[in-house]
Design an enzyme around this catalytic site. Structure first.
Site, PDB file in Angstrom:
ATOM      1  N   GLY A  37     -34.153 -17.977 -16.370  1.00 22.66           N
ATOM      2  CA  GLY A  37     -35.530 -18.150 -16.812  1.00 22.66           C
ATOM      3  C   GLY A  37     -35.990 -19.593 -16.803  1.00 22.66           C
ATOM      4  O   GLY A  37     -37.189 -19.870 -16.678  1.00 22.66           O
TER       5      GLY A  37
ATOM      6  N   ALA B 108     -32.504 -17.673 -20.810  1.00 19.46           N
ATOM      7  CA  ALA B 108     -32.535 -16.924 -22.064  1.00 19.46           C
ATOM      8  C   ALA B 108     -31.475 -17.442 -23.031  1.00 19.46           C
ATOM      9  O   ALA B 108     -30.418 -17.923 -22.619  1.00 19.46           O
ATOM     10  CB  ALA B 108     -32.306 -15.441 -21.793  1.00 19.46           C
TER      11      ALA B 108
ATOM     12  N   GLU C  48     -28.821 -14.520 -12.353  1.00 19.24           N
ATOM     13  CA  GLU C  48     -28.815 -13.297 -13.160  1.00 19.24           C
ATOM     14  C   GLU C  48     -27.883 -12.209 -12.647  1.00 19.24           C
ATOM     15  O   GLU C  48     -27.304 -11.453 -13.433  1.00 19.24           O
ATOM     16  CB  GLU C  48     -30.244 -12.735 -13.275  1.00 19.24           C
TER      17      GLU C  48
ATOM     18  N   GLU D 185     -37.071 -20.109 -13.367  1.00 20.21           N
ATOM     19  CA  GLU D 185     -38.280 -19.306 -13.196  1.00 20.21           C
ATOM     20  C   GLU D 185     -39.501 -20.019 -13.778  1.00 20.21           C
ATOM     21  O   GLU D 185     -40.607 -19.928 -13.228  1.00 20.21           O
ATOM     22  CB  GLU D 185     -38.099 -17.932 -13.848  1.00 20.21           C
TER      23      GLU D 185
END
Length: 259
Positions: free
Chosen positions: A110, A65, A133, A113
């Site tokens: 992310g 992010a 995270e 991910e």
């Protein structure tokens, strides 16, 4: 300039590149919009047989992010943005064609991910990665808790997520997350080579194999075998299957058309 670019290596292989190196190719709102716009075009291209996903620069694949952008968001906006990243990863995962993540640099949160939504992952020797995270007092929210466990096992996924452990590409290969580790200079070429290997096979067969694996994985063996059979039956009436038999008989390379 778009924050996500797409180019054709040839008619059958596409290369999608995150192009925001000044911000570690992080997920800004604009990058997610540009990514989805490119996927619109990729999904409509019925000539493509494989897709490479990589990023500009040598330092970062995707840092996750955009924390600078997120710091100015309300709680509701944060939830919406994480949901958008999750939907984007799922969209990549559900592409009918195989996807190869070519991890050129840091892939955290992310960013990692996103690679979990790809079918194959190869990485530069210099790449670092992790689902970090929990060190930010949150959890992976774009599918990381679910996909990592399915890829490397429950205990290992808990170890890396709960500790926010960072690891290099060699360790990633050792745990079964990364399929190949290559020199940085060779990464794109190797990703294209793998895509070429895939593209040289029967397109319908490749897509049905991917579908059978993905849809059957979370079911019991009998259900999985039933899914496999249905996918297999989809390959029987194709011209490509007959072409493969004819090519074998004539001792030549088959010319597949995806039909």
């Amino acid at each position: 300039m778009s924050t996500v670019t797409f180019e054709l290596y040839n008619d059958e292989i596409g290369i999608l590149t995150l192009n925001r190196p000044e911000a570690a190719n992080s997920f800004s709102k604009q990058l997610m919009k540009d990514f989805n716009d490119q996927l619109d075009q990729i999904e409509m291209n019925d000539q493509l047989r494989a897709l490479v996903i990589t990023a500009e620069g040598e330092k970062a694949f995707c840092a996750g992010a955009d924390l600078k952008e997120r710091s100015g968001m309300s709680e509701e906006e944060v939830v919406q943005t994480v949901g958008q990243i999750g939907r984007l990863v799922t969209r990549v995962e559900r592409l009918s064609i195989p996807t190869i993540a070519a991890i050129n640099g840091a892939a955290f949160g992310g960013g990692l991910e996103l690679t979990l939504g790809c079918d194959i992952r190869i990485a530069s020797k210099k790449a670092k990665m992790g689902l970090t995270e929990t060190s930010l007092a949150i959890i992976p929210g774009a599918g990381g808790t679910q996909r990592l466990a399915r890829l490397i096992g429950l205990a290992s996924a808990k170890y890396y997520i709960l500790t926010a452990q960072r690891f290099d590409s060699i360790e990633g290969k050792d745990i079964g997350l990364i399929q190949e580790v290559v020199d940085p200079a060779d990464l794109k070429e190797r990703a294209i080579s793998l895509a070429s290997d895939i593209a040289s096979n029967g397109p319908v067969g490749v897509q049905m194999a991917k579908k059978a694996i993905d849809q059957g994985f979370d079911h019991d063996i009998d259900t999985g075998l039933s899914i496999e059979r249905k996918c297999y039956l989809n390959t029987i009436p194709t011209k490509d299957r007959l072409e493969a038999l004819e090519a074998f008989k004539e001792k030549r390379k088959p010319r597949f058309e995806g039909k």
